[in-house]
Design a protein around this motif. Structure first.
Motif, PDB file in Angstrom:
ATOM      1  N   VAL A  94       0.846  -1.203   0.000  1.00  0.00           N
ATOM      2  CA  VAL A  94       0.000   0.000   0.000  1.00  0.00           C
ATOM      3  C   VAL A  94       0.873   1.241   0.000  1.00  0.00           C
ATOM      4  CG1 VAL A  94      -0.219   0.095   2.535  1.00  0.00           C
ATOM      5  CG2 VAL A  94      -2.003   1.110   1.112  1.00  0.00           C
ATOM      6  N   VAL A  96       0.264   5.801  -0.229  1.00  0.00           N
ATOM      7  CA  VAL A  96      -0.611   6.964  -0.432  1.00  0.00           C
ATOM      8  C   VAL A  96       0.292   8.185  -0.623  1.00  0.00           C
ATOM      9  CG1 VAL A  96      -2.343   8.435   0.706  1.00  0.00           C
ATOM     10  CG2 VAL A  96      -2.437   5.946   1.007  1.00  0.00           C
ATOM     11  N   ARG A 102      -3.143  10.583   6.303  1.00  0.00           N
ATOM     12  CA  ARG A 102      -3.950  10.798   7.504  1.00  0.00           C
ATOM     13  C   ARG A 102      -5.398  11.218   7.210  1.00  0.00           C
ATOM     14  NH1 ARG A 102      -1.834   9.832  12.858  1.00  0.00           N
ATOM     15  NH2 ARG A 102      -3.404   8.364  12.243  1.00  0.00           N
ATOM     16  N   ARG A 103      -5.924  10.703   6.098  1.00  0.00           N
ATOM     17  CA  ARG A 103      -7.336  10.957   5.783  1.00  0.00           C
ATOM     18  C   ARG A 103      -8.111   9.643   5.690  1.00  0.00           C
ATOM     19  NH1 ARG A 103      -6.547  15.398   0.962  1.00  0.00           N
ATOM     20  NH2 ARG A 103      -5.261  16.807   2.183  1.00  0.00           N
ATOM     21  N   GLY A 104      -7.467   8.572   6.119  1.00  0.00           N
ATOM     22  CA  GLY A 104      -8.155   7.286   6.096  1.00  0.00           C
ATOM     23  C   GLY A 104      -7.987   6.499   4.812  1.00  0.00           C
ATOM     24  N   GLY A 106      -5.150   5.110   3.423  1.00  0.00           N
ATOM     25  CA  GLY A 106      -4.324   3.909   3.571  1.00  0.00           C
ATOM     26  C   GLY A 106      -5.144   2.773   4.161  1.00  0.00           C
ATOM     27  N   GLN A 107      -5.890   3.091   5.215  1.00  0.00           N
ATOM     28  CA  GLN A 107      -6.725   2.068   5.856  1.00  0.00           C
ATOM     29  C   GLN A 107      -7.798   1.559   4.896  1.00  0.00           C
ATOM     30  OE1 GLN A 107      -7.858   2.841   9.885  1.00  0.00           O
ATOM     31  NE2 GLN A 107      -9.658   1.508   9.773  1.00  0.00           N
ATOM     32  N   ASN A 134       9.210   2.080  10.092  1.00  0.00           N
ATOM     33  CA  ASN A 134       8.005   2.667   9.474  1.00  0.00           C
ATOM     34  C   ASN A 134       6.817   2.559  10.444  1.00  0.00           C
ATOM     35  OD1 ASN A 134       6.008   3.608   7.800  1.00  0.00           O
ATOM     36  ND2 ASN A 134       6.398   2.172   6.125  1.00  0.00           N
ATOM     37  N   SER A 136       4.170   4.420  11.034  1.00  0.00           N
ATOM     38  CA  SER A 136       2.780   4.611  10.581  1.00  0.00           C
ATOM     39  C   SER A 136       2.225   3.344   9.960  1.00  0.00           C
ATOM     40  CB  SER A 136       2.662   5.746   9.551  1.00  0.00           C
ATOM     41  OG  SER A 136       3.806   6.472   9.421  1.00  0.00           O
ATOM     42  N   TYR A 141      -1.120  -1.645   9.930  1.00  0.00           N
ATOM     43  CA  TYR A 141      -1.281  -3.093   9.762  1.00  0.00           C
ATOM     44  C   TYR A 141      -1.754  -3.751  11.072  1.00  0.00           C
ATOM     45  CZ  TYR A 141       1.397  -2.254   5.486  1.00  0.00           C
ATOM     46  OH  TYR A 141       1.839  -1.792   4.268  1.00  0.00           O
ATOM     47  N   LYS A 143      -3.485  -2.366  13.379  1.00  0.00           N
ATOM     48  CA  LYS A 143      -4.889  -1.979  13.598  1.00  0.00           C
ATOM     49  C   LYS A 143      -5.830  -2.896  12.834  1.00  0.00           C
ATOM     50  CE  LYS A 143      -7.871   2.080  13.171  1.00  0.00           C
ATOM     51  NZ  LYS A 143      -7.990   3.447  12.654  1.00  0.00           N
TER      52      LYS A 143
HETATM   53  C1  COA Z   1       1.511   4.062   5.707  1.00  0.00           C
HETATM   54  C2  COA Z   1       0.504   4.834   4.857  1.00  0.00           C
HETATM   55  C3  COA Z   1      -0.020   3.936   3.741  1.00  0.00           C
HETATM   56  C4  COA Z   1      -0.663   5.270   5.763  1.00  0.00           C
HETATM   57  O1  COA Z   1      -1.626   5.897   4.932  1.00  0.00           O
HETATM   58  P1  COA Z   1      -2.649   6.999   5.484  1.00  0.00           P
HETATM   59  O2  COA Z   1      -3.677   7.196   4.450  1.00  0.00           O
HETATM   60  O3  COA Z   1      -1.906   8.197   5.931  1.00  0.00           O
HETATM   61  O4  COA Z   1      -3.235   6.237   6.769  1.00  0.00           O
HETATM   62  P2  COA Z   1      -4.697   6.404   7.385  1.00  0.00           P
HETATM   63  O5  COA Z   1      -5.063   7.847   7.452  1.00  0.00           O
HETATM   64  O6  COA Z   1      -5.627   5.495   6.682  1.00  0.00           O
HETATM   65  O7  COA Z   1      -4.455   5.879   8.876  1.00  0.00           O
HETATM   66  C5  COA Z   1      -4.884   4.582   9.289  1.00  0.00           C
HETATM   67  C6  COA Z   1      -4.099   4.173  10.498  1.00  0.00           C
HETATM   68  O8  COA Z   1      -2.698   4.068  10.175  1.00  0.00           O
HETATM   69  C7  COA Z   1      -1.901   4.485  11.304  1.00  0.00           C
HETATM   70  N1  COA Z   1      -1.163   5.692  10.947  1.00  0.00           N
HETATM   71  C8  COA Z   1      -1.186   6.334   9.754  1.00  0.00           C
HETATM   72  N2  COA Z   1      -0.338   7.377   9.787  1.00  0.00           N
HETATM   73  C9  COA Z   1       0.224   7.405  11.010  1.00  0.00           C
HETATM   74  C10 COA Z   1       1.183   8.241  11.649  1.00  0.00           C
HETATM   75  N3  COA Z   1       1.742   9.282  11.026  1.00  0.00           N
HETATM   76  N4  COA Z   1       1.549   7.942  12.919  1.00  0.00           N
HETATM   77  C11 COA Z   1       1.013   6.898  13.558  1.00  0.00           C
HETATM   78  N5  COA Z   1       0.065   6.060  13.005  1.00  0.00           N
HETATM   79  C12 COA Z   1      -0.306   6.326  11.752  1.00  0.00           C
HETATM   80  C13 COA Z   1      -2.884   4.748  12.414  1.00  0.00           C
HETATM   81  O9  COA Z   1      -3.095   3.533  13.104  1.00  0.00           O
HETATM   82  C14 COA Z   1      -4.138   5.147  11.654  1.00  0.00           C
HETATM   83  O10 COA Z   1      -5.302   4.927  12.378  1.00  0.00           O
HETATM   84  P3  COA Z   1      -5.925   6.149  13.262  1.00  0.00           P
HETATM   85  O11 COA Z   1      -6.264   7.226  12.270  1.00  0.00           O
HETATM   86  O12 COA Z   1      -7.116   5.536  13.921  1.00  0.00           O
HETATM   87  O13 COA Z   1      -4.835   6.585  14.198  1.00  0.00           O
HETATM   88  C15 COA Z   1       1.152   6.135   4.274  1.00  0.00           C
HETATM   89  O14 COA Z   1       1.783   6.833   5.309  1.00  0.00           O
HETATM   90  C16 COA Z   1       2.165   5.878   3.165  1.00  0.00           C
HETATM   91  O15 COA Z   1       1.808   5.695   2.006  1.00  0.00           O
HETATM   92  N6  COA Z   1       3.452   5.855   3.526  1.00  0.00           N
HETATM   93  C17 COA Z   1       4.514   5.691   2.530  1.00  0.00           C
HETATM   94  C18 COA Z   1       4.489   4.312   1.879  1.00  0.00           C
HETATM   95  C19 COA Z   1       4.527   3.217   2.914  1.00  0.00           C
HETATM   96  O16 COA Z   1       5.159   3.331   3.959  1.00  0.00           O
HETATM   97  N7  COA Z   1       3.837   2.111   2.584  1.00  0.00           N
HETATM   98  C20 COA Z   1       3.856   0.935   3.389  1.00  0.00           C
HETATM   99  C21 COA Z   1       5.028   0.097   2.992  1.00  0.00           C
HETATM  100  S1  COA Z   1       5.050  -1.448   3.903  1.00  0.00           S
END
Ligand code: COA
Length: 184
Positions: A94, A96, A102-104, A106-107, A134, A136, A141, A143
């Motif tokens: 995944v 984003v 942080r808009r939901g 990724g989840q 990593n 976040s 994952y 969660k």
């Molecule tokens: C990891 C990633 C996919 C999260 O995407 P996102 O859209 O920002 O995440 P969401 O808004 O859906 O957050 C869902 C949950 O992820 C976790 N999370 C996301 N960002 C976080 C942060 N900065 N710090 C802590 N937890 C975080 C939390 O558990 C969050 O749930 P909550 O909102 O109830 O706290 C995004 O940061 C990304 O693309 N990172 C770069 C690529 C990457 O690392 N991919 C994974 C490779 S294994």
């Protein structure tokens, strides 16, 4: 803007150009994808071929988060095993764009992949590898129920340093539904 401003759907052939743009951006925004900006990026033709492969393989799929203007800002995928002996397991990925963190999204992308895999009768498990640093992604994952299955020491390079990769897995079925196997 929250995730409801974006649509989550499976990728189609006409997304190829948007996927090229998405990949070119995301590799410059995060160190946590194994393929970096310094590696060759897929051409338009290769992206189209990937879309076809994801659609054709029985335990693979790719989905994207698209804005109202048709821009791909997030991508999730499952790559199913290549052989009959491992196609019951899919590797999840995944990403984003930073502008939409942080808009939901990724989840929502991971949940879409998990929901798809749960109704795929060939599959019993999703796996992935995530950089130890990593936070976040690891929280995301965890969660959604992924559990740590192992640690691959210094498996990835981060700048001039090394990072461990954490192997995580999510069982899609109850033990009694996995004929002959014993999760947990
Ligand atoms: C990891 C990633 C996919 C999260 O995407 P996102 O859209 O920002 O995440 P969401 O808004 O859906 O957050 C869902 C949950 O992820 C976790 N999370 C996301 N960002 C976080 C942060 N900065 N710090 C802590 N937890 C975080 C939390 O558990 C969050 O749930 P909550 O909102 O109830 O706290 C995004 O940061 C990304 O693309 N990172 C770069 C690529 C990457 O690392 N991919 C994974 C490779 S294994």
């Amino acid at each position: 803007m929250d995730r409801t401003s974006c649509t989550i759907r499976q990728t189609v052939l006409t997304d190829a150009a948007a996927l090229v743009r998405f990949r070119a951006q995301i590799v410059r925004q995060t160190e946590f994808m194994l393929k970096g900006a310094e590696d060759p990026q897929g051409s338009l033709l290769e992206q189209a071929q990937w879309v076809e492969r994801f659609a054709a393989h029985p335990t693979s799929m790719q989905c994207c988060a698209v804005t109202a203007h048709g821009v791909i800002v997030g991508l999730g995928s499952i790559t199913g095993g290549e052989f009959l002996r491992n196609r019951h397991v899919g590797t999840l990925s995944v990403g984003v764009l930073q502008s939409h963190w942080r808009r939901g999204l990724g989840q929502a992308l991971v949940q879409t992949c998990v929901d798809w895999a749960r109704v795929n009768r060939l599959m019993i498990k999703l796996n992935l590898q995530v950089h130890a640093s990593n936070g976040s992604a690891r929280q995301l994952y965890a969660k959604l129920g992924f559990e740590v299955e192992g640690i691959l020491r210094r498996e990835a390079k981060l700048g001039n340093n090394y990072d461990d990769l954490i192997a995580m897995g999510l069982w899609l079925r109850r033990r009694d539904e996995c004929a002959g196997s014993a999760p947990g």
